[in-house]
Design an enzyme around this catalytic site. Structure first.
Site, PDB file in Angstrom:
ATOM      1  CB  THR B 247      -0.904   0.026   1.252  1.00  0.00           C
ATOM      2  OG1 THR B 247      -1.657  -1.178   1.284  1.00  0.00           O
ATOM      3  CG2 THR B 247      -1.853   1.220   1.215  1.00  0.00           C
ATOM      4  N   GLY B 248       1.934   1.215   0.827  1.00  0.00           N
ATOM      5  CA  GLY B 248       2.855   2.352   0.862  1.00  0.00           C
ATOM      6  C   GLY B 248       3.480   2.572  -0.493  1.00  0.00           C
ATOM      7  CD1 TRP B 250      -1.269   1.426  -6.156  1.00  0.00           C
ATOM      8  CD2 TRP B 250      -1.803   3.182  -4.868  1.00  0.00           C
ATOM      9  NE1 TRP B 250      -2.275   2.110  -6.784  1.00  0.00           N
ATOM     10  CE2 TRP B 250      -2.630   3.198  -6.020  1.00  0.00           C
ATOM     11  CE3 TRP B 250      -1.962   4.188  -3.921  1.00  0.00           C
ATOM     12  CZ2 TRP B 250      -3.587   4.177  -6.250  1.00  0.00           C
ATOM     13  CZ3 TRP B 250      -2.915   5.165  -4.143  1.00  0.00           C
ATOM     14  CH2 TRP B 250      -3.719   5.153  -5.292  1.00  0.00           C
ATOM     15  CG  HIS B 251       0.091   6.062  -1.158  1.00  0.00           C
ATOM     16  ND1 HIS B 251      -0.270   4.883  -0.571  1.00  0.00           N
ATOM     17  CD2 HIS B 251      -0.996   6.868  -1.083  1.00  0.00           C
ATOM     18  CE1 HIS B 251      -1.530   4.962  -0.164  1.00  0.00           C
ATOM     19  NE2 HIS B 251      -1.998   6.156  -0.461  1.00  0.00           N
ATOM     20  N   GLY B 252       3.810   5.809  -4.051  1.00  0.00           N
ATOM     21  CA  GLY B 252       4.922   6.445  -4.741  1.00  0.00           C
ATOM     22  C   GLY B 252       6.144   5.566  -4.688  1.00  0.00           C
TER      23      GLY B 252
END
Lengths: 380, 410
Positions: B247-248, B250-252
């Site tokens: 998830t982390g 995915w943000h960048g």
């Protein structure tokens, strides 16, 4: 009932969008924004290469925002909202008290150190040309230093004293720091409220200080004929904070018969022109009214002074000098005013060739620290 | 279709989607890590990131996986499927719409003035959240960021962190509102993506309220397939770590996002094991006081998480954390702190109240109680309010390109 309500909302929304679009299409595009002092983006040409490179889309976006209907009014709405919400600045200007606006300036410490060295080197060089050359370095504070009490409380502002102190350490007696004298006269109209310049009166007090330190007899204030030449001057700081509640500034000109009859020769990059006066009336009709003095900033301006004493001065300056220079016309034979942002030739040569006896640097603190063109002083 | 064939297609499809996403978004990150680890000098590719790639690849994957599981039917109409993938209202910033949600709507949509009007209202509110609140409070964060993170007094560091906390909420939820609003204007009903995340009383609750479409996507397509909580606590903890690291990421494409994800994994595990029960007891036994303590606990940790999120460089994150905890002894506040606070006080208050459910509740009450018998008055007030919001937002958008070019006149 419910449907009627929804129809009003939906219809209203669509109407607003359609009207905005129609207005933007119908009303002719503007070429230039006075407030911003820049050319506006025009409708880009639709070509295959433009689209492929992405320029078309990018330019179209700037075109749409540059030519939106009532653009300046929207900007005012934005600034007024900022002020109403209690903001003390809008990112480019501080909303001061009593109608004062102050530009938000940063000082480039590194550039300042470089500039000190450039000026010092130049002074040493001219000293080798003519030992008796008389040099003064005037560095003026800007209004936020003098009118600290009109700034929003706790507003961060560059430490101008530090710059001036370091300049004193570098230039010694050559430095003229008018902060004290300007502070003494701060109740008078010595800085514009909506512009980043000082007024002609502010320049006068500095002129007086400079003359006294150089053993010259300054002209008295009473000797001048003071005339208001414009009553509706909204300066550069206002452009950054359009909508701020304040009265327009007024512009004064100080003249005596000698100044009145002095003209100037302006050398631009491509052409040379002569004006019969040190003041250029045509600018009073524009937004950029401060350019009335010395007809704005030019590479080299030559003024024939009225002194007949064999003294020729080279003034190396920013725009703070533009309203200052008329005061010294009575003290020299020739006055050469140069702006390093536009003059890129050797000034050491110039000093040699024109029998310069006096050199004056005249800058405000911010510009003296941040100007990236002083390196041209090193040119031989 | 036989099972093996179906599985093969599924694997190929997911691999292609992850491949596209990985190539465009993460290739430079991987190159950078290889260079650091092995001392290599592979040049970065500096690829432009295709707009919305993180969202539509996830949407396509959700369709294929759901199809494989038999949750949705095959969409044979290419235009309907294309519409689903490239639906522009949510293409850029979410929410991640699952095929399931709009399967029916793709075939048959019904737009009436009622729906269009509610879309207009939703869009306007979203735009105001983004343009008026997020962008302006973002300026506050920017002015804190301009300073050296290790030199900040405690109060300045916290003001900055709070400003970013508010900025990211209004930015993200503003975009979601605009997407949901635009969708409504075209007859689509998307699921909600934010549900007042900052009134959460635990981190677990926060992630049920924040970017709902993303966390449910990861839950559905990563956590549960990995076994979720069905294979014992050890396996569950590992699954939680995996899901949150991803998830982390995915943000960048940067380590700070991975750390940000793992930070939440740790908090969620702690809550799962012990803290969750304690918080619930606190709320049960101490009423409003318990709620306040739980809320404060969650908000402080969430605010800290955004510092990790916002600052890319890990060393600066460390310095900033030090300032938050006064490890650098920079004092409590300086004159600049007071300036930033006083200049932004109204905005901060509006943002803080605006991030809770209070305004909606108040309006609900006014609307349903005071204006019950005067529906026209209510809707006129609402429309005028929204019109003002629209106009001011428009003014800020226009002014953002207002660019006084004055310095050469100095």
């Amino acid at each position: 009932m419910k449907n009627k309500k929804a129809a009003i909302t939906s219809g209203g929304f669509v109407m607003i969008l359609v009207c905005l679009l129609l207005f933007c299409i119908i009303i002719p595009d503007k070429q230039f924004s006075d407030n911003e002092n820049r050319q506006l983006q025009q409708m880009p040409k639709l070509t295959a290469s433009n689209v492929a490179s992405g320029d078309y889309m990018k330019n179209f976006e700037s075109y749409a925002s540059d030519n939106i209907i009532a653009r300046d009014e929207w900007v005012k709405v934005k600034n007024i909202t900022d002020m109403v919400s209690g903001k003390k600045d809008n990112g480019s200007a501080y909303f001061g008290k009593d109608g004062y606006l102050f530009p938000i300036d940063n000082i480039d410490e590194m550039q300042f150190q470089k500039n000190l060295a450039y000026v010092k080197t130049f002074i040493d060089k001219t000293d080798k040309i003519n030992k008796n050359i008389n040099i003064s370095v005037i560095i003026a504070p800007t209004s936020e230093e003098i009118y600290k009490d009109k700034m929003p409380e706790n507003a961060p502002a560059p430490n101008q004293w530090k710059i001036l102190k370091e300049s004193r350490d570098c230039f010694g007696e050559m430095l003229i720091n008018p902060t004290g004298i300007l502070s003494q006269h701060k109740r008078e109209y010595i800085y514009y409220k909506t512009d980043h310049h000082w007024t002609t009166l502010g320049a006068y007090y500095t002129y007086k200080m400079w003359a006294e330190q150089n053993g010259l007899k300054p002209l008295k204030k009473e000797d001048f004929n003071v005339e208001v030449v414009s009553k509706d001057f909204y300066g550069t700081t206002y452009s950054k904070a359009a909508g701020f509640k304040t009265k327009p500034d007024y512009i004064e000109k100080f003249t005596n018969s000698a100044i009145e009859h002095t003209g100037m020769k302006i050398e631009k990059v491509t052409q040379t022109k002569s004006l019969p006066s040190l003041f250029d009336k045509k600018y009073l009709k524009t937004k950029d009214k401060y350019s009335y003095f010395l007809s704005s900033n030019n590479p080299m301006t030559t003024i024939s002074g009225t002194a007949k004493n064999g003294h020729n001065i080279l003034v190396i300056k920013d725009s703070y000098a533009n309203c200052f220079v008329p005061f010294i016309t009575g003290h020299f034979d020739h006055i050469y005013v140069t702006d390093l942002r536009y003059y890129k030739q050797s000034l050491t040569q110039f000093v040699k060739e024109n029998k310069i006896t006096d050199i004056m640097f005249l800058y405000n603190v911010v510009q003296f620290s941040n100007d990236r063109n002083m390196v041209y002083l090193l040119k031989d | 279709m036989n099972n093996i064939k179906a599985k093969g297609i599924l694997v190929v499809n997911v691999a292609i989607n992850l491949g596209i996403l990985g190539f465009f978004k993460y290739v430079d990150f991987m190159i950078g890590n290889i260079n650091v680890t092995f001392g290599a000098h592979i040049p970065a590719m500096n690829l432009p990131l295709p707009i919305g790639i993180s969202f539509y690849t996830f949407q396509v994957m959700s369709y294929v996986i759901d199809l494989y599981k038999g949750k949705v039917k095959v969409q044979k109409d290419l235009i309907a499927f294309g519409t689903y993938v490239a639906l522009f209202p949510q293409l850029i910033a979410g929410p991640i719409v699952r095929f399931e949600t709009i399967e029916e709507q793709l075939k048959k949509r019904h737009v009436d003035p009622e729906m269009f009007a509610s879309g207009v209202r939703r869009f306007t509110i979203g735009m105001a959240k983004k343009v008026l609140l997020a962008n302006n409070i973002g300026l506050l964060w920017e002015s804190v960021m301009k300073m050296n993170p290790g030199d900040l007094p405690v109060a300045t560091a916290w003001i900055g962190a709070v400003a970013f906390t508010l900025q990211i909420y209004f930015d993200f939820s503003g975009y979601s509102d605009m997407a949901i609003g635009l969708g409504k204007m075209f007859g689509f009903t998307f699921l909600e993506n934010f549900n007042y995340p900052y009134i959460s009383k635990s981190i677990t609750e926060f992630w049920r309220r924040w970017h709902i479409s993303l966390s449910s996507w990861f839950k559905e397509y990563v956590y549960i397939p990995l076994g979720g909580n069905r294979h014992g606590i050890k396996r569950q903890i590992l699954n939680i770590f995996t899901v949150w690291a991803l998830t982390g990421l995915w943000h960048g494409a940067s380590w700070n996002f991975v750390i940000w994800g793992i930070y939440f994994a740790i908090l969620l595990i702690i809550e799962k094991l012990i803290l969750g029960r304690i918080l619930q007891k606190l709320q049960k036994n101490f009423g409003i006081l318990g709620n306040i303590v739980s809320g404060a606990y969650a908000m402080v940790l969430i605010t800290i998480s955004w510092v990790i999120f916002a600052i890319g460089d890990l060393n600066s994150v460390k310095e900033y954390m030090g300032s938050l905890m006064n490890l650098h002894n920079n004092g409590f506040a300086n004159s600049n702190t007071w300036y930033l606070l006083s200049s932004n006080l109204t905005l901060l208050i509006i943002c803080i109240i605006g991030s809770t459910d209070i305004p909606a509740k108040v309006w609900e009450k006014v609307y349903s109680v005071r204006l019950q018998n005067k529906p026209l008055v209510g809707s006129i007030i609402e429309d005028i309010g929204l019109l003002i919001l629209f106009a001011i937002s428009f003014a800020y958008i226009v002014a953002s390109t207002y660019n006084p070019f004055l310095y050469f006149r100095f």
